[in-house]
Design an enzyme around this catalytic site. Structure first.
Site, mmCIF file in Angstrom:
data_model
loop_
_atom_site.group_PDB
_atom_site.id
_atom_site.type_symbol
_atom_site.label_atom_id
_atom_site.label_comp_id
_atom_site.label_asym_id
_atom_site.label_seq_id
_atom_site.Cartn_x
_atom_site.Cartn_y
_atom_site.Cartn_z
ATOM 1 N N GLU A 62 -40.914 37.331 37.108
ATOM 2 C CA GLU A 62 -41.809 36.253 36.675
ATOM 3 C C GLU A 62 -42.862 36.812 35.725
ATOM 4 O OE1 GLU A 62 -44.441 32.469 38.297
ATOM 5 O OE2 GLU A 62 -42.950 33.436 39.598
ATOM 6 N N ASP A 119 -49.190 44.130 31.531
ATOM 7 C CA ASP A 119 -48.318 43.501 30.547
ATOM 8 C C ASP A 119 -46.896 43.361 31.085
ATOM 9 O OD1 ASP A 119 -46.985 42.669 28.289
ATOM 10 O OD2 ASP A 119 -47.382 44.474 27.117
ATOM 11 N N ASP A 141 -50.013 30.548 28.658
ATOM 12 C CA ASP A 141 -51.097 30.153 27.755
ATOM 13 C C ASP A 141 -50.479 29.569 26.489
ATOM 14 O OD1 ASP A 141 -53.245 30.075 25.910
ATOM 15 O OD2 ASP A 141 -54.273 31.666 27.007
ATOM 16 N N LYS A 145 -53.564 26.709 18.653
ATOM 17 C CA LYS A 145 -53.843 26.786 17.217
ATOM 18 C C LYS A 145 -52.685 27.468 16.493
ATOM 19 C CE LYS A 145 -58.867 26.863 17.794
ATOM 20 N NZ LYS A 145 -60.132 27.596 17.551
ATOM 21 N N THR A 216 -46.487 25.157 40.894
ATOM 22 C CA THR A 216 -47.585 26.098 40.709
ATOM 23 C C THR A 216 -48.906 25.337 40.706
ATOM 24 O OG1 THR A 216 -47.745 25.962 38.298
ATOM 25 C CG2 THR A 216 -46.064 27.445 39.197
ATOM 26 N N ARG A 217 -49.998 26.069 40.863
ATOM 27 C CA ARG A 217 -51.305 25.409 40.843
ATOM 28 C C ARG A 217 -51.606 24.832 39.458
ATOM 29 N NH1 ARG A 217 -55.838 30.289 40.918
ATOM 30 N NH2 ARG A 217 -54.808 31.657 39.419
#
Length: 237
Positions: A62, A119, A141, A145, A216-217
């Protein structure tokens, strides 16, 4: 293999954004100090099921597990499988450790989870090709932009790496509630259709969370805010 543009996540030796938020609670800090060293992915060398768990078993990976809810739930569902999770955010690592530790009552400790604080791609590179049964990228994330699009994990470099590490027939799962990331992901995956088969027969297949896909939260938060959530499954060719 796809030629990767400068700035692709696989060409960068750094992480974007914060790595720590609120101070950890005492119990969380104790788990970071005591449990994490016991279940941490080794910092060098090949990462295999035999090295992590003592014997061969199907491996799941994951990328950015958040608070670890999905990883822990899947590990509980599949006790004979091994789970590797990577997360750069220490608060998420600490919360995942709470799930792994269990409460020694109704929820026993999970012995089939290993965690990397850092990472994900660094660990993924050290996994042998064709060794993974599942890879998960859930609510990453979005970097909405356009100038930050190269920072998204859903890009050519990471996808080539994921394709290399998944065994034929292995599954890549992606979830998001962000429409910009959704469009970007579908565009990128179209370039990789020679590597992945999209497991969707109609719109319902990506609009309804499949069975065996714990919430998931971040997903719960998105739904509470009225966002639509999309679920994608691709099979490695």
């Amino acid at each position: 293999m796809t030629a990767h543009k400068p700035g692709d996540p696989t060409t960068l030796n750094r992480l974007y954004g914060r790595s720590k938020g609120k101070p950890l609670r005492a119990g969380q800090q104790d788990l970071v100090d005591t449990l994490l060293p016991q279940i941490a992915v080794p910092l060098d060398g090949e990462v295999t099921a035999r090295r992590l768990f003592g014997f061969d078993r199907p491996l799941h990976f994951e990328i950015g597990f958040g608070g670890g809810e999905h990883m822990a739930a899947r590990a509980d569902m599949l006790p004979d499988h091994g789970f590797i999770g990577a997360e750069p955010f220490i608060n998420g690592v600490a919360q995942a450790l709470v799930h792994v530790a269990g409460d020694h009552g109704q929820h026993p400790p999970l012995g089939n989870v290993r965690i990397h604080h850092g990472d994900a791609l660094e660990v993924l590179r050290r996994i042998p090709d064709g060794a993974l049964a599942f890879v998960y990228l859930l609510h990453p994330d979005p970097w909405p932009k356009a100038r930050h699009a190269k920072r998204r994990m859903m890009n050519d470099g990471p996808l080539d790496l994921i394709a290399a590490k998944l065994k034929p027939g292995g599954e890549f799962r992606f979830g998001t509630d962000h429409p910009i990331y959704l469009r970007h992901a579908l565009m990128v995956m179209r370039r990789h259709r020679h590597q992945f088969e999209w497991l969707a027969k109609d719109a319902r297949d990506f609009q309804v969370r499949p069975g065996g896909w714990p919430e998931t939260r971040y997903e719960a938060k998105a739904r509470a805010q009225g966002h639509e959530v999309w679920y994608f499954r691709w099979r490695r060719r």
